[in-house]
Design an enzyme around this catalytic site. Structure first.
Site, mmCIF file in Angstrom:
data_model
loop_
_atom_site.group_PDB
_atom_site.id
_atom_site.type_symbol
_atom_site.label_atom_id
_atom_site.label_comp_id
_atom_site.label_asym_id
_atom_site.label_seq_id
_atom_site.Cartn_x
_atom_site.Cartn_y
_atom_site.Cartn_z
ATOM 1 N N THR A 158 -4.633 -30.953 -1.843
ATOM 2 C CA THR A 158 -4.010 -31.851 -0.874
ATOM 3 C C THR A 158 -2.649 -32.346 -1.377
ATOM 4 O O THR A 158 -1.888 -32.909 -0.611
ATOM 5 C CB THR A 158 -4.894 -33.085 -0.621
ATOM 6 N N ASP B 269 -15.416 -44.925 -9.099
ATOM 7 C CA ASP B 269 -14.447 -44.156 -8.337
ATOM 8 C C ASP B 269 -13.019 -44.673 -8.560
ATOM 9 O O ASP B 269 -12.166 -44.557 -7.686
ATOM 10 C CB ASP B 269 -14.827 -44.175 -6.828
ATOM 11 N N TRP C 125 -2.542 -43.484 -3.157
ATOM 12 C CA TRP C 125 -1.540 -42.415 -3.312
ATOM 13 C C TRP C 125 -0.183 -42.765 -2.708
ATOM 14 O O TRP C 125 0.811 -42.081 -2.998
ATOM 15 C CB TRP C 125 -2.050 -41.108 -2.701
ATOM 16 N N CYS D 37 -13.116 -37.544 9.554
ATOM 17 C CA CYS D 37 -12.278 -37.216 10.715
ATOM 18 C C CYS D 37 -12.606 -38.039 11.952
ATOM 19 O O CYS D 37 -11.759 -38.173 12.842
ATOM 20 C CB CYS D 37 -12.416 -35.741 11.061
ATOM 21 N N HIS D 38 -13.852 -38.548 12.057
ATOM 22 C CA HIS D 38 -14.243 -39.240 13.289
ATOM 23 C C HIS D 38 -14.621 -40.695 13.049
ATOM 24 O O HIS D 38 -15.050 -41.375 13.979
ATOM 25 C CB HIS D 38 -15.402 -38.495 13.970
ATOM 26 N N ARG E 294 0.393 -33.696 0.891
ATOM 27 C CA ARG E 294 1.405 -34.681 0.492
ATOM 28 C C ARG E 294 2.781 -34.096 0.222
ATOM 29 O O ARG E 294 3.645 -34.770 -0.311
ATOM 30 C CB ARG E 294 0.891 -35.511 -0.693
ATOM 31 N N GLU F 104 1.185 -37.331 5.502
ATOM 32 C CA GLU F 104 1.267 -38.075 4.244
ATOM 33 C C GLU F 104 2.484 -37.707 3.411
ATOM 34 O O GLU F 104 2.767 -38.349 2.404
ATOM 35 C CB GLU F 104 -0.011 -37.843 3.424
ATOM 36 N N THR G 39 -10.175 -34.991 -11.048
ATOM 37 C CA THR G 39 -9.235 -34.132 -10.326
ATOM 38 C C THR G 39 -7.837 -34.766 -10.275
ATOM 39 O O THR G 39 -7.691 -35.972 -10.178
ATOM 40 C CB THR G 39 -9.741 -33.856 -8.905
ATOM 41 N N ALA H 278 -13.262 -34.294 -6.821
ATOM 42 C CA ALA H 278 -14.147 -35.026 -7.742
ATOM 43 C C ALA H 278 -15.285 -35.711 -6.984
ATOM 44 O O ALA H 278 -16.372 -35.894 -7.526
ATOM 45 C CB ALA H 278 -13.359 -36.071 -8.525
HETATM 46 O O1 LIG Z 1 -11.589 -37.302 -6.110
HETATM 47 C C1 LIG Z 1 -10.801 -36.561 -5.523
HETATM 48 O O2 LIG Z 1 -10.623 -35.394 -5.847
HETATM 49 C C2 LIG Z 1 -10.033 -37.145 -4.395
HETATM 50 C C3 LIG Z 1 -9.193 -36.364 -3.611
HETATM 51 C C4 LIG Z 1 -8.454 -36.969 -2.580
HETATM 52 C C5 LIG Z 1 -7.551 -36.053 -1.842
HETATM 53 O O3 LIG Z 1 -7.449 -34.893 -2.295
HETATM 54 O O4 LIG Z 1 -6.923 -36.372 -0.854
HETATM 55 C C6 LIG Z 1 -8.593 -38.381 -2.368
HETATM 56 C C7 LIG Z 1 -9.459 -39.068 -3.248
HETATM 57 N N1 LIG Z 1 -10.159 -38.455 -4.216
HETATM 58 C C8 LIG Z 1 -9.621 -40.499 -3.171
HETATM 59 O O5 LIG Z 1 -10.391 -41.061 -3.948
HETATM 60 C C9 LIG Z 1 -8.896 -41.243 -2.218
HETATM 61 O O6 LIG Z 1 -8.984 -42.486 -2.170
HETATM 62 C C10 LIG Z 1 -8.056 -40.541 -1.320
HETATM 63 C C11 LIG Z 1 -7.276 -41.008 -0.263
HETATM 64 C C12 LIG Z 1 -6.722 -39.889 0.287
HETATM 65 C C13 LIG Z 1 -5.848 -39.808 1.451
HETATM 66 O O7 LIG Z 1 -5.320 -38.717 1.692
HETATM 67 O O8 LIG Z 1 -5.698 -40.827 2.153
HETATM 68 N N2 LIG Z 1 -7.109 -38.780 -0.402
HETATM 69 C C14 LIG Z 1 -7.922 -39.159 -1.393
#
Ligand SMILES: O=C(O)c1cc(C(=O)O)c2c(n1)C(=O)C(=O)c1cc(C(=O)O)[nH]c1-2
Length: 674
Positions: free
Chosen positions: A154, A295, A384, A593-594, A110, A57, A229, A171
């Protein structure tokens, strides 16, 4: 100058010193050697294979001839920018250090930050680390998440004037959001800002927390930390010495569970908050979704620019959060400078009230009847993946997707997730659903200028350049270039695997390069039932690709998409229906993951229906209990009971059998699925 200050801190336009290009996070390159006139001569200069990587990412950085990026689980790489030779790597080895953290992610990271010969990144378990950029030697490691907190990291840190700031996620499982600043030289903690209030005692004497606490009921901490978060967007504003943080959704999503004793806005969830960069003190906030119930998150990247609005130069920030609106705020005050436009299909609100700055919500969206459907869904109109802004065209280039969500307080289909008491499921019911888009947006007129529809739903971030080109990678594995003015497709390259990260550009010895990480994944890769990409675990190589005019290298062909599930089955085995049902509920832990419903098509983990290990009860048990594949991202699940292991196994078996049955019945051409 506020118009795309790419790399100004180090090597002028030649370098790419931060994930968003420079402080302004516009993902804009001032380089123009690659342009609309010669893009047909763009070719591969070099490629670096990244074995062992899954979700990629990060947007790479480039400083003085070296590319820096993180792979999955925050493994750091330094690579020669002209040859693609690896100079050093550093692996924070989260699986050894904090195995429990491995349960809460799928490896997403990221990227890094760079300042004064040091690079910074954070591991999933929240260790912020500083490395010597020349050698990769560890300089310091600081814990950015307090003991016992549920958060994970992340996102990429940001660094400015000797301070590194880092947020975190969680979150969705009830964590409380915050950002922390550390001294870049020593790793010492300088300040921390929480995005939701704590106990009365903790809030006392802290004006921002006292303000926030008024928007929550007395018992709000019973259901967790409230969410909020800061897991992605954070932008430093050198003109005002402020940091703008993009705060995530409230958690649990259902406000009646989260905050049953008030009808308050639940600050500072789903907001942009401006903080003093030196002290972390609150300056202003703008809440995009008061009392978030869906969300929705304000975590996408926050861009700073100077725009002419109604004949006046305005210092603004620009934001396209998941809720689908496009916001232009005055950076000094946090107030709207024009009426937010709709960048995608929006059913949850009619518009934004310019007097109050609050959304005019549509009726029945707070699941008054127990059920609510809405667009955009939780995946968001924009997530993101970085949007870019070209001061030359005056347009913002938004990587978008169209998909809705259904929320219900009980029930839901097989693919619905129970997220802290609320059933949640993405849906595709409207024209245009299930696709991604590249949208060119005029932030002054607040209207769309052009859009391109992609085949797949979940695509890469964008890069805009002074050469008049917009670059973006797609879910279907193409790296593409578009005319920034018209959206006409100018060029494409088959990368052999879906791209979700954003490209960047740099120049070395007079030659302009464009680089991008190829590594399909991210959360939405789990939705195989909406977009079967046909990627198979470990088969399509993950890579860093770098392009230049006259580049003439080619890639060995990747195995083509394969939409058949090569499931294994033992027809003699009888499956207990109750076990299968119980296993289905437990499989929520496997989905990131799966795949949801175990349909893995480009997820970081293998398709369990094809896995000899998962389909054999004894080897499955050993895998879960002793964790032999932990270094590859498969956590240990030592808390599962023997009954639960049997149930999960029965579910995997049942899904494998179902896939085999489907294959016999359905012999449509596989490519018809996309
Ligand atoms: O609520 C959170 O703390 C949180 C964390 C993360 C993350 O850390 O990757 C994602 C999301 N929400 C989220 O809502 C989301 O759509 C999302 C997509 C991704 C990704 O890496 O593709 N992370 C996250």
């Amino acid at each position: 100058d506020g118009t795309g200050g790419v790399g100004v801190e180090v090597g002028g336009a030649a370098d790419w010193t931060a994930v968003g290009g420079g402080f302004d996070e516009t993902s804009y390159s001032r380089l123009d050697q690659i342009g609309t006139g010669n893009i047909d001569k763009l070719g591969l200069a070099w490629a670096l294979d990244l074995p062992g990587e899954v979700t990629l990412e990060a947007t790479p950085l480039e400083v003085d001839g070296v590319i820096y990026f993180t792979g999955s689980y925050a493994k750091a790489y330094a690579v020669d920018a002209t040859t693609g030779k690896v100079l050093w790597t550093y692996d924070p080895e989260t699986w050894k250090h904090d195995p429990a953290a491995m349960h809460f992610s799928f490896g997403a990271n990221r990227g890094m930050a760079y300042e004064d010969g040091k690079v910074f990144a954070a591991s999933l378990d929240g260790r912020l680390f500083a490395l010597d950029a020349k050698t990769g030697k560890e300089l310091w490691v600081s814990e950015s998440i307090p003991e016992g907190a549920l958060n994970i990291s992340t996102g990429a840190p940001r660094v400015m004037n000797g301070k590194v700031i880092i947020g975190n996620g969680g979150a969705d499982f009830g964590a409380r959001g915050f950002v922390t600043a550390f001294d870049a030289e020593t790793g010492k903690l300088l300040w921390r800002f929480y995005t939701t209030p704590g106990t009365d005692e903790e809030n006392a004497g802290k004006p921002a927390m006292e303000l926030a606490a008024k928007t929550w009921g007395p018992d709000h901490l019973k259901a967790g930390g409230g969410g909020g978060t800061v897991w992605n967007g954070m932008t430093y504003d050198p003109e005002l010495n402020r940091i703008y943080i993009g705060v995530g959704n409230a958690g649990p999503y259902d406000p009646d569970i989260r905050d049953p004793d008030s009808k308050g806005d639940n600050l500072f969830t789903t907001s942009i908050v401006a903080l003093d960069a030196d002290t972390g003190k609150y300056i202003w906030h703008y809440q995009e979704n008061p009392r978030d119930s869906w969300d929705y998150k304000s975590t996408p990247n926050i861009q700073i620019a100077t725009l002419t609005i109604d004949g006046k130069l305005r210092k603004v920030l620009m934001h396209a959060p998941t809720n689908g609106f496009f916001y232009v705020l005055d950076r000094k005050t946090g107030k709207l400078v024009n009426e937010p436009g709709k960048t995608t299909l929006i059913t949850w609100a009619k518009g934004i009230d310019m007097k109050t700055g609050r959304p005019i919500e549509a009726p029945q969206i707070r699941y008054e009847t127990g059920l609510t459907k809405m667009w955009p869904g939780t995946i968001g109109g924009h997530n993101w993946q970085a949007m870019s802004y070209s001061p030359k065209t005056g347009l913002v280039y938004i990587p978008q997707q169209q998909i809705g969500a259904r929320f219900s307080r009980k029930g839901g289909s097989e693919n619905a997730f129970n997220v802290m008491g609320l059933m949640l499921e993405p849906i595709t019911e409207k024209p245009g659903d299930g696709h991604g888009y590249l949208v060119a947006w005029d932030p002054v007129a607040q209207k769309e200028v052009w859009r391109v529809q992609h085949k797949g739903l979940w695509n890469g971030g964008t890069l805009a350049t002074a050469g008049g080109v917009v670059f973006q990678g797609t879910a279907t594995g193409y790296f593409k270039a578009y005319d920034a003015k018209s959206g006409k497709e100018l060029w494409k390259f088959n990368a052999g695997l879906g791209i979700i990260g954003a490209p960047m550009s740099y120049s070395r010895d007079g030659k302009q390069y464009v680089s991008v990480l190829v590594g399909y994944g991210g959360t939405t890769a789990a939705y195989g039932h909406f977009m079967d990409m046909g990627y198979k675990y470990g088969l399509q190589p993950r890579r860093l690709l770098t392009f230049a005019i006259g580049g003439d290298k080619s890639l060995p062909p990747s195995p083509p998409p394969d939409f058949t599930v090569h499931a294994l089955d033992d027809p003699a085995l009888t499956l207990d229906e109750d076990d299968v049902l119980a296993g289905r509920a437990l499989s929520v832990q496997c989905a990131a993951c799966h795949g949801v419903g175990l349909q893995a098509t480009g997820t970081p983990g293998p398709d369990l229906r094809e896995s000899a290990i998962a389909l054999d009860l004894d080897s499955f048990r050993a895998l879960l209990q002793s964790g032999p594949l932990m270094s590859r991202g498969m956590p240990r699940f030592e808390n599962l009971t023997e009954d639960q292991i049997r149930q999960l196994h029965a579910y995997i078996r049942a899904k494998a059998r179902e896939a085999l049955g489907k294959r016999e019945k359905d012999d449509t051409a596989p490519s018809a699925k996309l």
